[in-house]
Design a protein around this motif. Structure first.
Motif, PDB file in Angstrom:
ATOM      1  N   VAL A 387      20.504  17.119 -34.622  1.00  0.00           N
ATOM      2  CA  VAL A 387      19.073  16.914 -34.437  1.00  0.00           C
ATOM      3  C   VAL A 387      18.398  16.545 -35.751  1.00  0.00           C
ATOM      4  O   VAL A 387      18.526  17.258 -36.752  1.00  0.00           O
ATOM      5  N   HIS A 388      17.675  15.421 -35.729  1.00  0.00           N
ATOM      6  CA  HIS A 388      16.893  14.966 -36.878  1.00  0.00           C
ATOM      7  C   HIS A 388      15.413  14.940 -36.478  1.00  0.00           C
ATOM      8  O   HIS A 388      15.073  14.659 -35.331  1.00  0.00           O
ATOM      9  N   ILE A 389      14.551  15.212 -37.442  1.00  0.00           N
ATOM     10  CA  ILE A 389      13.109  15.078 -37.222  1.00  0.00           C
ATOM     11  C   ILE A 389      12.556  14.116 -38.263  1.00  0.00           C
ATOM     12  O   ILE A 389      12.838  14.252 -39.461  1.00  0.00           O
ATOM     13  N   ALA A 390      11.770  13.135 -37.816  1.00  0.00           N
ATOM     14  CA  ALA A 390      11.119  12.182 -38.716  1.00  0.00           C
ATOM     15  C   ALA A 390       9.612  12.356 -38.582  1.00  0.00           C
ATOM     16  O   ALA A 390       9.030  12.022 -37.535  1.00  0.00           O
ATOM     17  N   TYR A 391       8.998  12.904 -39.632  1.00  0.00           N
ATOM     18  CA  TYR A 391       7.542  13.070 -39.633  1.00  0.00           C
ATOM     19  C   TYR A 391       6.920  11.759 -40.100  1.00  0.00           C
ATOM     20  O   TYR A 391       7.148  11.303 -41.213  1.00  0.00           O
ATOM     21  N   GLN A 392       6.140  11.156 -39.206  1.00  0.00           N
ATOM     22  CA  GLN A 392       5.692   9.785 -39.447  1.00  0.00           C
ATOM     23  C   GLN A 392       4.539   9.693 -40.443  1.00  0.00           C
ATOM     24  O   GLN A 392       4.459   8.734 -41.203  1.00  0.00           O
ATOM     25  N   THR A 393       3.617  10.638 -40.418  1.00  0.00           N
ATOM     26  CA  THR A 393       2.495  10.613 -41.359  1.00  0.00           C
ATOM     27  C   THR A 393       2.388  11.951 -42.078  1.00  0.00           C
ATOM     28  O   THR A 393       2.961  12.955 -41.645  1.00  0.00           O
ATOM     29  N   SER A 394       1.609  11.962 -43.150  1.00  0.00           N
ATOM     30  CA  SER A 394       1.443  13.197 -43.918  1.00  0.00           C
ATOM     31  C   SER A 394       0.548  14.193 -43.203  1.00  0.00           C
ATOM     32  O   SER A 394       0.651  15.395 -43.438  1.00  0.00           O
ATOM     33  N   GLY A 395      -0.369  13.706 -42.342  1.00  0.00           N
ATOM     34  CA  GLY A 395      -1.310  14.598 -41.687  1.00  0.00           C
ATOM     35  C   GLY A 395      -2.324  15.194 -42.631  1.00  0.00           C
ATOM     36  O   GLY A 395      -3.003  16.180 -42.302  1.00  0.00           O
ATOM     37  N   LEU A 480       4.363   6.892 -43.372  1.00  0.00           N
ATOM     38  CA  LEU A 480       4.029   5.526 -42.971  1.00  0.00           C
ATOM     39  C   LEU A 480       2.699   5.106 -43.593  1.00  0.00           C
ATOM     40  O   LEU A 480       1.689   5.813 -43.494  1.00  0.00           O
ATOM     41  N   PRO A 481       2.656   3.943 -44.224  1.00  0.00           N
ATOM     42  CA  PRO A 481       1.478   3.523 -44.991  1.00  0.00           C
ATOM     43  C   PRO A 481       0.204   3.339 -44.174  1.00  0.00           C
ATOM     44  O   PRO A 481      -0.895   3.476 -44.707  1.00  0.00           O
ATOM     45  N   PHE A 482       0.325   3.002 -42.887  1.00  0.00           N
ATOM     46  CA  PHE A 482      -0.877   2.714 -42.106  1.00  0.00           C
ATOM     47  C   PHE A 482      -1.844   3.897 -42.107  1.00  0.00           C
ATOM     48  O   PHE A 482      -3.068   3.710 -42.015  1.00  0.00           O
ATOM     49  N   TYR A 483      -1.318   5.094 -42.205  1.00  0.00           N
ATOM     50  CA  TYR A 483      -2.141   6.306 -42.058  1.00  0.00           C
ATOM     51  C   TYR A 483      -3.195   6.404 -43.161  1.00  0.00           C
ATOM     52  O   TYR A 483      -4.370   6.646 -42.888  1.00  0.00           O
ATOM     53  N   ARG A 485      -3.868   3.851 -45.375  1.00  0.00           N
ATOM     54  CA  ARG A 485      -4.590   2.575 -45.453  1.00  0.00           C
ATOM     55  C   ARG A 485      -5.734   2.514 -44.445  1.00  0.00           C
ATOM     56  O   ARG A 485      -6.779   1.930 -44.694  1.00  0.00           O
ATOM     57  N   GLY A 486      -5.502   3.132 -43.286  1.00  0.00           N
ATOM     58  CA  GLY A 486      -6.509   3.099 -42.235  1.00  0.00           C
ATOM     59  C   GLY A 486      -7.794   3.816 -42.595  1.00  0.00           C
ATOM     60  O   GLY A 486      -8.803   3.671 -41.906  1.00  0.00           O
ATOM     61  N   LYS A 487      -7.760   4.605 -43.698  1.00  0.00           N
ATOM     62  CA  LYS A 487      -8.974   5.306 -44.129  1.00  0.00           C
ATOM     63  C   LYS A 487      -9.956   4.360 -44.813  1.00  0.00           C
ATOM     64  O   LYS A 487     -11.140   4.653 -44.918  1.00  0.00           O
ATOM     65  N   THR A 488      -9.438   3.217 -45.278  1.00  0.00           N
ATOM     66  CA  THR A 488     -10.301   2.263 -45.983  1.00  0.00           C
ATOM     67  C   THR A 488     -10.276   0.866 -45.380  1.00  0.00           C
ATOM     68  O   THR A 488     -11.154   0.055 -45.673  1.00  0.00           O
ATOM     69  N   VAL A 489      -9.276   0.576 -44.523  1.00  0.00           N
ATOM     70  CA  VAL A 489      -9.130  -0.773 -43.967  1.00  0.00           C
ATOM     71  C   VAL A 489      -9.036  -0.685 -42.454  1.00  0.00           C
ATOM     72  O   VAL A 489      -8.284   0.135 -41.918  1.00  0.00           O
ATOM     73  N   ASN A 490      -9.780  -1.528 -41.748  1.00  0.00           N
ATOM     74  CA  ASN A 490      -9.695  -1.571 -40.290  1.00  0.00           C
ATOM     75  C   ASN A 490      -8.414  -2.276 -39.868  1.00  0.00           C
ATOM     76  O   ASN A 490      -8.073  -3.340 -40.395  1.00  0.00           O
ATOM     77  N   ASN A 491      -7.700  -1.692 -38.892  1.00  0.00           N
ATOM     78  CA  ASN A 491      -6.498  -2.296 -38.334  1.00  0.00           C
ATOM     79  C   ASN A 491      -5.533  -2.798 -39.407  1.00  0.00           C
ATOM     80  O   ASN A 491      -5.221  -3.986 -39.476  1.00  0.00           O
ATOM     81  N   PRO A 492      -5.057  -1.909 -40.289  1.00  0.00           N
ATOM     82  CA  PRO A 492      -4.120  -2.345 -41.329  1.00  0.00           C
ATOM     83  C   PRO A 492      -2.827  -2.865 -40.711  1.00  0.00           C
ATOM     84  O   PRO A 492      -2.438  -2.475 -39.611  1.00  0.00           O
ATOM     85  N   SER A 493      -2.166  -3.748 -41.426  1.00  0.00           N
ATOM     86  CA  SER A 493      -0.895  -4.300 -40.957  1.00  0.00           C
ATOM     87  C   SER A 493       0.124  -3.178 -40.764  1.00  0.00           C
ATOM     88  O   SER A 493       0.200  -2.242 -41.565  1.00  0.00           O
ATOM     89  N   LYS A 494       0.930  -3.288 -39.719  1.00  0.00           N
ATOM     90  CA  LYS A 494       1.937  -2.266 -39.422  1.00  0.00           C
ATOM     91  C   LYS A 494       3.349  -2.722 -39.785  1.00  0.00           C
ATOM     92  O   LYS A 494       4.310  -2.022 -39.498  1.00  0.00           O
ATOM     93  N   GLU A 495       3.484  -3.892 -40.395  1.00  0.00           N
ATOM     94  CA  GLU A 495       4.807  -4.437 -40.646  1.00  0.00           C
ATOM     95  C   GLU A 495       5.653  -3.511 -41.525  1.00  0.00           C
ATOM     96  O   GLU A 495       6.834  -3.255 -41.223  1.00  0.00           O
ATOM     97  N   GLU A 496       5.076  -3.001 -42.592  1.00  0.00           N
ATOM     98  CA  GLU A 496       5.831  -2.101 -43.470  1.00  0.00           C
ATOM     99  C   GLU A 496       6.238  -0.832 -42.730  1.00  0.00           C
ATOM    100  O   GLU A 496       7.347  -0.317 -42.918  1.00  0.00           O
ATOM    101  N   ASP A 497       5.355  -0.337 -41.871  1.00  0.00           N
ATOM    102  CA  ASP A 497       5.661   0.868 -41.087  1.00  0.00           C
ATOM    103  C   ASP A 497       6.841   0.628 -40.147  1.00  0.00           C
ATOM    104  O   ASP A 497       7.699   1.488 -39.976  1.00  0.00           O
ATOM    105  N   ILE A 498       6.862  -0.548 -39.537  1.00  0.00           N
ATOM    106  CA  ILE A 498       7.956  -0.900 -38.620  1.00  0.00           C
ATOM    107  C   ILE A 498       9.278  -0.973 -39.377  1.00  0.00           C
ATOM    108  O   ILE A 498      10.305  -0.464 -38.910  1.00  0.00           O
ATOM    109  N   LEU A 499       9.251  -1.566 -40.569  1.00  0.00           N
ATOM    110  CA  LEU A 499      10.481  -1.692 -41.357  1.00  0.00           C
ATOM    111  C   LEU A 499      11.009  -0.332 -41.793  1.00  0.00           C
ATOM    112  O   LEU A 499      12.225  -0.080 -41.773  1.00  0.00           O
TER     113      LEU A 499
END
Length: 640
Positions: A387-395, A480-483, A485-499
């Motif tokens: 079992v692995h757990i991947a926490y996607q954002t810092s929260g 994941l960077p979107f989390y 980035r989303g505090k200052t930019v609307n709809n940030p790109s998700k490409e880096e998050d996907i990679l």
């Protein structure tokens, strides 16, 4: 569809409703209507007068209007706009003001004349508001009245800020906001306590004078209030029902927002159905719940008396249908979420092989894993799976400022105790304390404070995962960077998050992926995280052979639960397992007692999860199945 059949299908609906596959297509249609109005009015030398709304709902509409302006030459030079509402008190330069919202999301990107823009003034002295509102309405009349009024709908049923209790002939005025409305706005203001208690709004009577009204709503979180607005009796407790007084209203929905309308939720009551296994399951569960009888006790008469004569006639007798649905439900229950070794898995939700599976649990925030599937997580570990757990954002957004000081004080004292120099740490602490003492509502934290909040949640995630038995090497923090980035930019790109997500998937090559399917998260993080995981899996599916043997399971828990007819795997929990899950959740101390953003459910997360799990088990028992202490529920998602 023949007109007669369509009228029969929509006979519960008291307003004209159009349903689209998604909010983008729906918004494009509304934008076309607006464009046509502008073009028509321009052709006869008249100005177009639009009533506009704010909030998340009209954003895709405004994006499409901007696109039409840039790419199709749609001009707004002859358009006059009146916004529905504004918080009070509110400075126009504030990030939360609707002045800022409208300029950021529409006006700054089109050629509208600034003198043609009208938004209620949130800076007035209170005693001047009544006269201002009369002048606001007079100005609307002087320019010829509203050609089109765009509306959203709040979960209280408000349109504009006409909260429950509003009158159908109400004019523009100062109102007091409902507590639920303020809770829904809490994130924008950094907590409910910072949300203004009042607002200036157009009245219902003002709205109803518009020559055309379009109310838009997206997502399942709006489905229940849409049902009340469209099918319910006219009542001041749901102000949107006053729209039923007008024949100029159209409701535009995506399929999720329309999901509780009778023709979608209970279609057998309004039309003949093409019965498939899933629809039969849903209908029989509905019937059993409605008349409060276990499935195996339902009779032909029960079907006939409750609008399901077609089903029992075509596929009956009732006993055969009952057995079919009962067995289907029975087969969703398993104590082996990773598959039971050396057993016939033809009637089980998970495969028997491989005996030891690699299970990867994606957790949007650092506590969603144990809140939503803590019992299943512990069972997967106990049954020998990798079992692995991947926490996607810092929260880190959801940590109280006071905890930052507490943890920094601990770090200073600890360093002193072991003889370490604390000068730099003390300097950071002093800067932090000064910033927090002057911090404005929803002001973005400096990088140092964001880090401390992230470290707090990371340490808690480690503690909870370890308590559940997960090895440290199997605990991953994706950040994941979107989390951020989303505090200052609307709809940030998700490409880096996907990679990043593709990388962890390629590293583990899981047989099972669990991810949050709880899209009612008020911050929108869950849906973004799900979309990232789904896109990563789809891309890998085209080039990685291991994906062919990978199953994707959705879990819920923090915000709502799956409906019984949708559940495909139900993992029962004993009283002891419920206690273990609760203890795992307790490791997240920063979320205990009262989380920063509780949404509209004031219960602590552990209590929400515990009661929802028990309610799932109770719903199974009431249908005639075994009586378990609690159940965690999952739905399989096909990505291949």
């Amino acid at each position: 569809m023949p007109v007669l059949n369509f009228l029969e299908e929509t006979r519960y609906e008291k307003l004209s409703v159009e349903v689209f596959p998604d909010k983008i297509k729906a918004s494009q249609r509304v934008a076309r209507e607006i464009s046509q109005i502008i073009i028509t009015k321009n052709s006869i030398g008249k100005k177009t007068v639009l009533g506009l709304a704010t909030g998340a709902t009209p954003l895709p509409l405004y994006e499409e209007l901007i696109r039409m302006h840039n790419e199709e030459g749609l001009s707004f030079k002859n358009v006059i706009t009146f916004n529905l509402d504004e918080y009070f008190p509110m400075q126009p330069t504030s990030h939360q003001s609707y002045v800022s919202f409208m300029h950021k999301n529409l006006f700054d990107h089109i050629d509208i004349k600034r003198e043609n823009v009208h938004i209620p003034d949130g800076t007035l002295q209170k005693e001047k508001i009544a006269d201002y509102c009369r002048q606001y309405e007079k100005l609307i009349e002087e320019v010829g009245g509203l050609d089109l009024q765009i509306l959203g709908i709040g979960r209280t049923g408000h349109v504009g800020f006409n909260e429950p209790g509003s009158a159908p002939n109400s004019g523009s005025r100062l109102v007091t906001l409902d507590d639920l409305t303020r809770r829904d706005a809490a994130r924008d203001f950094g907590g409910k306590e910072n949300v203004p208690t009042k607002a200036i709004t157009m009245g219902i009577g003002t709205i109803l004078k518009a020559r055309k009204i379009i109310l838009m709503a997206w997502s399942g979180k709006k489905s229940s209030i849409i049902k009340k607005a469209v099918e319910g009796e006219i009542s001041s407790s749901v102000p949107a029902t006053f729209l039923q007084y007008s024949n100029k209203v159209k409701i535009v929905l995506d399929k999720e927002a329309a999901s509780e309308l009778t023709r979608y939720d209970i279609p057998w009551l309004v039309k003949d159905c093409l019965w498939n296994e899933q629809l039969i399951k849903k209908a029989v569960i509905w019937l059993s719940s409605k008349i409060e009888k276990p499935i195996l006790k339902l009779t032909d008469e029960d079907y006939n008396n409750n609008g399901m004569a077609q089903l029992v006639t075509e596929q009956g007798p009732a006993y055969n249908i009952n057995i079919q649905v009962f067995n289907t439900l029975q087969h969703t229950i398993t104590g082996w979420p990773g598959g039971k070794p050396n057993s016939d898995d033809s009637q089980r939700p998970e495969r028997a092989l491989p005996t030891k599976k690699r299970s990867l649990i994606f957790s949007p925030h650092p506590d969603d894993d144990v809140i939503s599937m803590g019992g299943t997580l512990i069972r997967l570990v106990d049954q020998g799976h990798d079992v692995h757990i991947a926490y996607q954002t810092s929260g880190n957004t959801a940590v109280w400022d006071r905890d930052v000081l507490r943890y920094m004080e601990f770090a200073i004292d600890f360093n002193k105790s072991i003889g370490e120099n604390t000068c730099e740490l003390t300097s950071i602490y002093d800067r932090t304390r000064k910033f927090l003492s002057q911090k404005k509502p929803n002001e973005i934290d400096p990088y140092e404070i964001q880090n401390v909040k992230a470290f707090i949640r990371k340490s808690e995630a480690y503690a909870a995962a370890r308590y559940a038995g997960v090895q440290d090497s199997n605990i991953h923090f994706l950040e994941l960077p979107f989390y951020d980035r989303g505090k200052t930019v609307n709809n940030p790109s998700k490409e880096e998050d996907i990679l990043i997500t593709m990388e962890i998937l390629q590293k583990i090559k899981p047989h099972q992926v669990f991810t949050a399917g709880d899209f009612e998260d008020p911050h929108g993080t869950h849906i973004v995280c799900f979309e990232i995981v789904l896109e990563a899996l789809k891309r890998l599916n085209n080039k990685e052979t291991w994906t062919k043997d990978c199953w994707l399971w959705l879990y819920r828990g923090a915000w709502l639960e799956f409906k019984t007819h949708d559940i495909e795997m139900a993992v029962p929990l004993s009283p002891q397992e419920v206690e273990l899950k609760r203890n795992a959740i307790f490791q997240h101390q920063s979320q205990k007692d009262k989380p920063v953003f509780p949404g509209d459910d004031e219960r602590e997360f552990w209590l929400r999860a515990q009661e929802r799990n028990r309610e799932t088990a109770r719903s199974y028992h009431e249908l005639g199945l075994a009586n378990y202490e609690a159940m965690e529920a999952f739905v399989k998602w096909e990505f291949h």
